[in-house]
Scaffold this active site. Structure first.
Site, PDB file in Angstrom:
ATOM      1  N   ARG A   1      63.007  26.301  73.871  1.00  0.00           N
ATOM      2  CA  ARG A   1      61.850  25.460  73.521  1.00  0.00           C
ATOM      3  C   ARG A   1      60.680  25.800  74.433  1.00  0.00           C
ATOM      4  O   ARG A   1      59.539  25.933  73.980  1.00  0.00           O
ATOM      5  CB  ARG A   1      62.255  23.994  73.654  1.00  0.00           C
ATOM      6  CG  ARG A   1      61.175  22.963  73.305  1.00  0.00           C
ATOM      7  CD  ARG A   1      61.832  21.596  73.270  1.00  0.00           C
ATOM      8  NE  ARG A   1      60.905  20.475  73.251  1.00  0.00           N
ATOM      9  CZ  ARG A   1      60.347  19.957  72.162  1.00  0.00           C
ATOM     10  NH1 ARG A   1      60.604  20.514  70.978  1.00  0.00           N
ATOM     11  NH2 ARG A   1      59.558  18.909  72.229  1.00  0.00           N
TER      12      ARG A   1
ATOM     13  N   HIS B   1      67.361  24.459  76.521  1.00  0.00           N
ATOM     14  CA  HIS B   1      65.976  23.974  76.477  1.00  0.00           C
ATOM     15  C   HIS B   1      64.993  25.092  76.817  1.00  0.00           C
ATOM     16  O   HIS B   1      63.795  24.984  76.521  1.00  0.00           O
ATOM     17  CB  HIS B   1      65.800  22.811  77.447  1.00  0.00           C
ATOM     18  CG  HIS B   1      64.993  21.684  76.877  1.00  0.00           C
ATOM     19  ND1 HIS B   1      65.339  21.028  75.717  1.00  0.00           N
ATOM     20  CD2 HIS B   1      63.837  21.106  77.288  1.00  0.00           C
ATOM     21  CE1 HIS B   1      64.440  20.090  75.455  1.00  0.00           C
ATOM     22  NE2 HIS B   1      63.513  20.121  76.389  1.00  0.00           N
TER      23      HIS B   1
ATOM     24  N   LYS C   1      63.885  13.132  68.803  1.00  0.00           N
ATOM     25  CA  LYS C   1      63.860  12.309  70.014  1.00  0.00           C
ATOM     26  C   LYS C   1      62.690  11.329  70.000  1.00  0.00           C
ATOM     27  O   LYS C   1      62.821  10.184  70.422  1.00  0.00           O
ATOM     28  CB  LYS C   1      63.770  13.209  71.249  1.00  0.00           C
ATOM     29  CG  LYS C   1      63.824  12.472  72.570  1.00  0.00           C
ATOM     30  CD  LYS C   1      63.792  13.447  73.730  1.00  0.00           C
ATOM     31  CE  LYS C   1      63.826  12.714  75.074  1.00  0.00           C
ATOM     32  NZ  LYS C   1      63.789  13.666  76.214  1.00  0.00           N
TER      33      LYS C   1
ATOM     34  N   ARG D   1      64.277  21.518  69.749  1.00  0.00           N
ATOM     35  CA  ARG D   1      65.383  21.301  70.670  1.00  0.00           C
ATOM     36  C   ARG D   1      66.646  21.862  70.017  1.00  0.00           C
ATOM     37  O   ARG D   1      66.750  21.887  68.790  1.00  0.00           O
ATOM     38  CB  ARG D   1      65.572  19.809  70.979  1.00  0.00           C
ATOM     39  CG  ARG D   1      64.357  19.163  71.620  1.00  0.00           C
ATOM     40  CD  ARG D   1      64.549  17.663  71.780  1.00  0.00           C
ATOM     41  NE  ARG D   1      63.370  17.039  72.390  1.00  0.00           N
ATOM     42  CZ  ARG D   1      62.312  16.621  71.737  1.00  0.00           C
ATOM     43  NH1 ARG D   1      62.263  16.761  70.410  1.00  0.00           N
ATOM     44  NH2 ARG D   1      61.292  16.076  72.370  1.00  0.00           N
TER      45      ARG D   1
END
Length: 331
Positions: free
Chosen positions: A276, A273, A221, A198
């Site tokens: 990713r 994002h 996370k 991330r």
């Protein structure tokens, strides 16, 4: 007499089953008053120390604070979650916990959905609120059922994951190299593309978390520590960058500006994002293993990683191999 009728039509109970221990209460009907008197006398006969438990008048905001003090403070996102729950209590009018009901919450959710609040945000909010009542009940702080237990999560439309082609990656890197005034933007971008991190994870990476050619991400996370190998050329470049420019600082704004200078168009909210997603997509298209990808990305469940399974070469070939036209020659 322990039961008397009041001028307003209600019935008043004044009973002293044990000397020095008196109970008084008002009821709408005589039957309720009589049942109360009988219960009090019976309970005190069985246990002289028995006393009526006062009504729980604590409001939702008080329950939220109690949950935070007993449990919520230990969570990784504790301050943010507490803030969300406090805002929810205000929006609901801060009801008494025992009077809080699913219908009032559902009405508020409908209103917020109409105002444009995303379904995912509302589902997260429901999960946070449910957790408050579940945890307090488990700790013995409340004795009533979770009022939100029957509220269902909103069904969400699965979003298409956007990822960059090799040509788009080259275009993006060129835009970063030629137009960014933040020296950290390019190495952070390369880290995301090389490890599937991330943006926040890559941005927080420090020199001591690069050992040899292996990057270590902590404080993630999912709460798990991840170790991801990178190319030796990239590892050397990162060390040289840190030596010349120091640790990474925030550069997400610089990245977004560079992205705007390209011909790449991504769905709202997927800017950083997308890197990713790009790593995961190319990993699978190049024949990578889905379980390995799960470990690299740090997903707590394989369900999250399965979003990329359809990009596997074998998966794509199955559409040809097992489709209905496989038995008919092309003509």
């Amino acid at each position: 007499m322990s039961i008397t009728k009041l001028p307003d039509g209600r019935w008043f109970v004044d009973v002293e089953p044990i000397k020095g221990k008196r109970f008084r209460k008002r009821f709408k009907t005589k039957g309720e008053a009589q049942r109360f008197e009988t219960t009090v006398r019976q309970k005190c006969a069985e246990n002289p120390a028995w006393s009526i438990k006062p009504k729980d008048r604590r409001r939702l905001s008080q329950l939220v604070q109690l949950w935070y003090d007993l449990h919520g403070h230990s969570l990784r996102d504790a301050p943010r979650r507490l803030s969300k729950l406090q805002q929810l209590a205000v929006r609901l009018g801060d009801p008494v916990g025992t009077a809080f009901d699913a219908a009032s919450y559902a009405q508020l959710r409908r209103k917020r959905l109409d105002e444009g609040i995303s379904g995912k945000t509302l589902n997260n909010e429901l999960g946070y609120a449910r957790a408050v009542f579940n945890e307090l009940r488990a700790l013995g702080e409340i004795d009533y059922a979770n009022p939100l237990a029957g509220v269902k999560l909103l069904k969400l439309q699965e979003r298409e994951l956007s990822w960059l082609t090799l040509e788009q990656i080259a275009e993006l890197l060129e835009a970063i190299r030629t137009g960014c005034d933040n020296p950290h933007t390019e190495p952070v971008t390369l880290l995301c593309l090389a490890t599937g991190a991330r943006w926040s994870e890559a941005e927080k990476l420090t020199p001591h978390r690069l050992q040899g050619n292996v990057v270590t991400y902590s404080g993630t996370k999912s709460g798990r520590v991840r170790h991801v190998p990178i190319q030796s050329e990239l590892a050397d470049r990162l060390r040289a960058h840190w030596k010349a420019s120091g640790p990474f600082t925030s550069c997400i704004t610089s990245f977004r500006r560079a992205l705007e200078r390209t011909t790449i168009h991504l769905p709202q909210g997927q800017a950083s994002h997308a890197l990713r997603h790009t790593f995961a997509s190319h990993f699978m298209m190049n024949g990578g293993n889905i379980l390995t990808l799960q470990k690299i990305l740090g997903h707590s469940t394989l369900t999250m990683t399965m979003r990329y399974a359809h990009l596997s070469p074998d998966h794509l070939q199955d559409a040809i191999r097992y489709g209905p036209l496989a038995r008919f020659p092309a003509s």
